[in-house]
Design a protein around this motif. Sequence first.
Motif, mmCIF file in Angstrom:
data_model
loop_
_atom_site.group_PDB
_atom_site.id
_atom_site.type_symbol
_atom_site.label_atom_id
_atom_site.label_comp_id
_atom_site.label_asym_id
_atom_site.label_seq_id
_atom_site.Cartn_x
_atom_site.Cartn_y
_atom_site.Cartn_z
ATOM 1 N N LEU A 85 0.839 -1.201 0.000
ATOM 2 C CA LEU A 85 0.000 0.000 0.000
ATOM 3 C C LEU A 85 0.871 1.247 0.000
ATOM 4 O O LEU A 85 1.940 1.272 0.617
ATOM 5 C CB LEU A 85 -0.904 0.009 1.234
ATOM 6 C CG LEU A 85 -1.877 -1.169 1.360
ATOM 7 C CD1 LEU A 85 -2.667 -1.072 2.665
ATOM 8 C CD2 LEU A 85 -2.826 -1.236 0.167
ATOM 9 N N ASP A 110 -3.025 5.359 -0.397
ATOM 10 C CA ASP A 110 -3.981 4.401 0.175
ATOM 11 C C ASP A 110 -4.292 4.750 1.610
ATOM 12 O O ASP A 110 -5.421 4.579 2.065
ATOM 13 C CB ASP A 110 -3.391 2.977 0.131
ATOM 14 C CG ASP A 110 -3.346 2.425 -1.269
ATOM 15 O OD1 ASP A 110 -4.423 2.353 -1.906
ATOM 16 O OD2 ASP A 110 -2.244 2.067 -1.738
ATOM 17 N N ARG A 262 -7.445 1.015 1.659
ATOM 18 C CA ARG A 262 -7.085 0.973 0.237
ATOM 19 C C ARG A 262 -7.777 2.175 -0.408
ATOM 20 O O ARG A 262 -8.990 2.336 -0.225
ATOM 21 C CB ARG A 262 -7.572 -0.328 -0.402
ATOM 22 C CG ARG A 262 -6.979 -1.550 0.268
ATOM 23 C CD ARG A 262 -7.381 -2.858 -0.391
ATOM 24 N NE ARG A 262 -6.736 -3.970 0.294
ATOM 25 C CZ ARG A 262 -7.308 -4.717 1.252
ATOM 26 N NH1 ARG A 262 -8.565 -4.502 1.612
ATOM 27 N NH2 ARG A 262 -6.628 -5.700 1.829
#
Length: 271
Positions: A85, A110, A262
Amino acid sequence: MIDLHVHTWRCRHAVGTVAEYVATAAERGIDTIALTDHLPLSPELVARDPEVARYAMPADELPEYVDEVIAARESARAMGGPEVLLGIEADVYPGNEEFVRALLSEHPFDVVLGSVHFVDGWAFDDPDRREGYASWDVRALWERYFGDLVSAARSGLADVIGHADLVKKFGYVPEGDLMPLFREVADAFAQAGVAVEVNTAGLRKPCAELYPSAPFLVALNRAGVPVTIGSDAHAPVEVGSAYEEARDALRDAGYRSLVVFRSRQAEEVPL
Ligand code: ZN
Ligand code: FE
Ligand code: FE
Ligand code: ZN
Protein backbone atom coordinates in the motif's frame (compact mmCIF):
# COMPACT_ATOMS: atom_id res chain seq x y z
CA MET A 1 -0.53 -10.37 9.34
CA ILE A 2 -0.34 -6.69 8.44
CA ASP A 3 2.15 -3.89 8.97
CA LEU A 4 0.82 -0.43 8.17
CA HIS A 5 3.75 1.71 9.33
CA VAL A 6 7.33 1.48 7.99
CA HIS A 7 10.01 4.00 6.97
CA THR A 8 12.71 3.89 4.29
CA TRP A 9 16.13 5.50 3.80
CA ARG A 10 14.40 8.47 2.20
CA CYS A 11 13.61 10.12 5.54
CA ARG A 12 17.38 10.11 6.28
CA HIS A 13 17.02 8.55 9.73
CA ALA A 14 15.87 5.09 8.63
CA VAL A 15 17.58 2.47 6.45
CA GLY A 16 16.31 0.14 3.74
CA THR A 17 14.77 0.52 0.32
CA VAL A 18 11.13 -0.08 -0.53
CA ALA A 19 12.17 -3.33 -2.26
CA GLU A 20 14.02 -4.51 0.87
CA TYR A 21 10.97 -3.84 3.03
CA VAL A 22 8.70 -5.74 0.67
CA ALA A 23 11.16 -8.66 0.49
CA THR A 24 11.30 -8.87 4.31
CA ALA A 25 7.50 -8.69 4.52
CA ALA A 26 7.30 -11.59 2.04
CA GLU A 27 9.78 -13.67 4.07
CA ARG A 28 7.80 -13.04 7.27
CA GLY A 29 4.44 -13.99 5.80
CA ILE A 30 2.97 -10.48 5.97
CA ASP A 31 -0.12 -10.19 3.79
CA THR A 32 -0.28 -6.39 3.60
CA ILE A 33 2.45 -3.81 4.12
CA ALA A 34 2.03 -0.04 3.85
CA LEU A 35 5.09 2.09 3.20
CA THR A 36 4.51 5.21 5.30
CA ASP A 37 7.59 7.35 5.10
CA HIS A 38 7.65 10.83 6.63
CA LEU A 39 5.95 13.45 4.45
CA PRO A 40 8.24 16.43 3.72
CA LEU A 41 8.10 19.05 6.47
CA SER A 42 6.84 22.54 5.84
CA PRO A 43 9.44 25.10 4.71
CA GLU A 44 8.48 27.33 7.67
CA LEU A 45 9.35 24.62 10.18
CA VAL A 46 12.68 23.87 8.48
CA ALA A 47 13.50 27.59 8.23
CA ARG A 48 12.91 27.98 11.97
CA ASP A 49 15.22 25.08 12.81
CA PRO A 50 17.25 23.61 9.91
CA GLU A 51 18.11 20.53 12.00
CA VAL A 52 14.55 19.24 11.67
CA ALA A 53 15.31 18.38 8.05
CA ARG A 54 16.58 15.02 9.29
CA TYR A 55 13.09 13.97 10.39
CA ALA A 56 11.54 13.62 6.93
CA MET A 57 12.21 13.13 3.24
CA PRO A 58 13.37 16.21 1.32
CA ALA A 59 10.52 18.14 -0.31
CA ASP A 60 11.51 17.28 -3.87
CA GLU A 61 11.62 13.49 -3.29
CA LEU A 62 7.94 12.85 -2.68
CA PRO A 63 7.16 12.07 -6.36
CA GLU A 64 10.07 9.58 -6.53
CA TYR A 65 8.91 7.92 -3.32
CA VAL A 66 5.40 7.55 -4.70
CA ASP A 67 6.65 6.10 -7.99
CA GLU A 68 8.92 3.66 -6.16
CA VAL A 69 6.12 2.33 -3.95
CA ILE A 70 3.75 1.97 -6.90
CA ALA A 71 6.42 0.08 -8.86
CA ALA A 72 7.02 -2.19 -5.84
CA ARG A 73 3.30 -2.86 -5.58
CA GLU A 74 3.19 -3.95 -9.23
CA SER A 75 6.21 -6.22 -8.97
CA ALA A 76 5.00 -7.79 -5.70
CA ARG A 77 1.64 -8.44 -7.33
CA ALA A 78 3.29 -10.05 -10.37
CA MET A 79 5.38 -12.31 -8.10
CA GLY A 80 2.57 -13.30 -5.74
CA GLY A 81 4.17 -11.27 -2.94
CA PRO A 82 2.51 -9.19 -0.24
CA GLU A 83 -0.01 -6.48 -0.96
CA VAL A 84 1.88 -3.15 -0.99
CA LEU A 85 0.00 0.00 0.00
CA LEU A 86 1.07 3.56 -0.73
CA GLY A 87 1.08 5.32 2.61
CA ILE A 88 2.59 8.37 4.23
CA GLU A 89 3.08 9.62 7.80
CA ALA A 90 2.15 13.30 7.92
CA ASP A 91 2.97 15.76 10.69
CA VAL A 92 -0.37 17.34 11.45
CA TYR A 93 -0.05 20.18 13.94
CA PRO A 94 -1.89 23.49 14.30
CA GLY A 95 -1.16 25.74 11.34
CA ASN A 96 0.28 22.97 9.14
CA GLU A 97 -3.00 21.57 7.83
CA GLU A 98 -3.15 23.36 4.48
CA PHE A 99 0.46 22.49 3.67
CA VAL A 100 -0.30 18.80 4.32
CA ARG A 101 -3.59 18.93 2.43
CA ALA A 102 -1.88 20.30 -0.68
CA LEU A 103 0.81 17.59 -0.69
CA LEU A 104 -1.67 14.79 -0.06
CA SER A 105 -3.88 15.94 -2.93
CA GLU A 106 -1.06 15.38 -5.41
CA HIS A 107 -0.72 11.61 -4.97
CA PRO A 108 -2.99 8.54 -4.87
CA PHE A 109 -2.32 7.49 -1.28
CA ASP A 110 -3.98 4.40 0.18
CA VAL A 111 -3.45 5.41 3.78
CA VAL A 112 -2.39 8.54 5.64
CA LEU A 113 -1.06 8.34 9.19
CA GLY A 114 -1.51 11.61 11.06
CA SER A 115 1.10 12.08 13.77
CA VAL A 116 2.11 14.74 16.25
CA HIS A 117 5.90 14.82 16.75
CA PHE A 118 6.18 18.57 17.43
CA VAL A 119 4.84 20.88 20.11
CA ASP A 120 5.56 24.50 19.18
CA GLY A 121 8.26 23.23 16.80
CA TRP A 122 9.92 21.13 19.54
CA ALA A 123 10.49 17.50 18.46
CA PHE A 124 9.62 16.04 21.85
CA ASP A 125 10.27 12.46 20.67
CA ASP A 126 13.89 13.11 19.62
CA PRO A 127 16.36 11.65 22.17
CA ASP A 128 18.69 14.57 21.38
CA ARG A 129 15.99 17.10 22.40
CA ARG A 130 15.08 15.67 25.77
CA GLU A 131 16.19 18.84 27.55
CA GLY A 132 12.90 20.36 26.37
CA TYR A 133 11.00 18.38 29.02
CA ALA A 134 12.61 20.53 31.71
CA SER A 135 10.49 23.51 30.68
CA TRP A 136 7.16 21.68 30.84
CA ASP A 137 4.91 20.50 33.62
CA VAL A 138 4.13 16.92 32.58
CA ARG A 139 0.36 17.19 32.88
CA ALA A 140 0.31 20.46 30.94
CA LEU A 141 2.41 18.84 28.22
CA TRP A 142 0.06 15.85 28.02
CA GLU A 143 -2.99 18.11 27.78
CA ARG A 144 -1.37 20.18 25.07
CA TYR A 145 -0.21 17.09 23.14
CA PHE A 146 -3.60 15.39 23.26
CA GLY A 147 -5.33 18.66 22.36
CA ASP A 148 -3.18 18.91 19.24
CA LEU A 149 -3.78 15.23 18.48
CA VAL A 150 -7.55 15.70 18.64
CA SER A 151 -7.17 18.69 16.27
CA ALA A 152 -5.19 16.45 13.93
CA ALA A 153 -8.00 13.89 14.02
CA ARG A 154 -10.62 16.57 13.32
CA SER A 155 -8.62 18.00 10.41
CA GLY A 156 -9.87 15.14 8.23
CA LEU A 157 -6.36 14.75 6.82
CA ALA A 158 -5.56 11.38 8.38
CA ASP A 159 -7.08 7.93 8.18
CA VAL A 160 -5.12 6.67 11.18
CA ILE A 161 -3.68 8.51 14.17
CA GLY A 162 -0.05 7.44 14.63
CA HIS A 163 1.38 6.31 17.99
CA ALA A 164 -1.44 8.03 19.86
CA ASP A 165 0.36 8.39 23.20
CA LEU A 166 3.85 9.14 21.86
CA VAL A 167 4.24 11.80 24.58
CA LYS A 168 5.02 8.98 27.07
CA LYS A 169 8.07 7.88 25.05
CA PHE A 170 10.71 8.81 27.64
CA GLY A 171 8.55 7.87 30.62
CA TYR A 172 7.18 11.34 31.44
CA VAL A 173 3.69 10.34 32.58
CA PRO A 174 1.47 12.47 34.83
CA GLU A 175 0.42 11.22 38.26
CA GLY A 176 -3.17 10.21 38.86
CA ASP A 177 -6.01 8.68 36.88
CA LEU A 178 -5.55 9.09 33.14
CA MET A 179 -8.80 7.34 32.16
CA PRO A 180 -10.86 10.57 31.94
CA LEU A 181 -8.34 11.98 29.46
CA PHE A 182 -8.25 8.73 27.45
CA ARG A 183 -12.05 8.59 27.32
CA GLU A 184 -12.30 12.18 26.12
CA VAL A 185 -9.69 11.63 23.40
CA ALA A 186 -11.25 8.32 22.35
CA ASP A 187 -14.68 9.93 22.00
CA ALA A 188 -13.19 12.74 19.91
CA PHE A 189 -11.46 10.21 17.62
CA ALA A 190 -14.70 8.27 17.21
CA GLN A 191 -16.56 11.44 16.31
CA ALA A 192 -13.83 12.46 13.86
CA GLY A 193 -14.03 9.05 12.18
CA VAL A 194 -10.32 8.21 12.47
CA ALA A 195 -8.73 4.88 13.29
CA VAL A 196 -5.70 4.42 15.53
CA GLU A 197 -2.75 2.10 15.18
CA VAL A 198 -1.18 -0.16 17.72
CA ASN A 199 2.43 0.85 17.18
CA THR A 200 4.96 -1.67 18.47
CA ALA A 201 7.91 0.76 18.41
CA GLY A 202 7.05 1.84 21.95
CA LEU A 203 8.31 -1.55 23.14
CA ARG A 204 11.75 -0.62 21.78
CA LYS A 205 11.79 2.79 23.52
CA PRO A 206 12.36 3.87 27.18
CA CYS A 207 8.60 3.67 27.94
CA ALA A 208 8.82 -0.06 27.02
CA GLU A 209 5.15 -0.45 26.17
CA LEU A 210 2.93 -0.38 23.12
CA TYR A 211 1.48 2.87 21.85
CA PRO A 212 -1.32 3.22 22.97
CA SER A 213 -1.20 1.85 26.53
CA ALA A 214 -3.58 -0.92 27.63
CA PRO A 215 -6.06 1.41 29.41
CA PHE A 216 -6.11 3.81 26.47
CA LEU A 217 -6.87 0.87 24.14
CA VAL A 218 -9.80 -0.12 26.35
CA ALA A 219 -11.17 3.45 26.08
CA LEU A 220 -10.67 3.42 22.31
CA ASN A 221 -12.49 0.10 21.98
CA ARG A 222 -15.40 1.31 24.11
CA ALA A 223 -15.70 4.43 21.95
CA GLY A 224 -15.77 2.27 18.80
CA VAL A 225 -12.52 3.53 17.28
CA PRO A 226 -11.16 1.07 14.67
CA VAL A 227 -7.56 -0.12 14.89
CA THR A 228 -4.71 -1.22 12.71
CA ILE A 229 -1.18 -2.46 13.52
CA GLY A 230 2.20 -0.97 12.58
CA SER A 231 5.80 -1.68 13.56
CA ASP A 232 7.07 1.86 12.80
CA ALA A 233 10.10 0.01 11.41
CA HIS A 234 13.10 2.22 10.68
CA ALA A 235 15.03 -0.79 9.29
CA PRO A 236 13.74 -3.79 7.30
CA VAL A 237 14.67 -6.16 10.16
CA GLU A 238 11.93 -4.49 12.28
CA VAL A 239 9.07 -5.30 9.88
CA GLY A 240 6.25 -7.05 11.69
CA SER A 241 8.11 -6.82 15.00
CA ALA A 242 6.09 -7.72 18.14
CA TYR A 243 3.00 -8.49 16.08
CA GLU A 244 1.82 -11.09 18.60
CA GLU A 245 2.08 -8.61 21.49
CA ALA A 246 0.02 -6.09 19.53
CA ARG A 247 -2.61 -8.71 18.65
CA ASP A 248 -2.82 -9.94 22.25
CA ALA A 249 -3.14 -6.38 23.61
CA LEU A 250 -5.96 -5.70 21.15
CA ARG A 251 -7.80 -8.90 22.09
CA ASP A 252 -7.40 -8.03 25.78
CA ALA A 253 -8.91 -4.60 25.10
CA GLY A 254 -11.91 -6.27 23.42
CA TYR A 255 -11.03 -5.84 19.75
CA ARG A 256 -12.06 -8.58 17.31
CA SER A 257 -10.99 -7.07 13.97
CA LEU A 258 -8.52 -4.69 12.33
CA VAL A 259 -8.84 -2.26 9.47
CA VAL A 260 -6.62 -1.69 6.45
CA PHE A 261 -7.02 1.22 4.02
CA ARG A 262 -7.08 0.97 0.24
CA SER A 263 -7.55 4.24 -1.66
CA ARG A 264 -8.28 5.74 1.76
CA GLN A 265 -11.25 3.47 2.36
CA ALA A 266 -11.28 1.31 5.49
CA GLU A 267 -11.79 -2.42 5.06
CA GLU A 268 -12.07 -4.85 7.94
CA VAL A 269 -9.68 -7.78 8.31
CA PRO A 270 -9.74 -10.46 11.02
CA LEU A 271 -7.55 -9.95 14.06
ZN1 ZN B 1 10.91 8.29 11.70
FE1 FE C 1 5.96 9.04 14.04
FE1 FE D 1 6.78 6.42 11.81
ZN1 ZN E 1 6.33 7.29 13.44
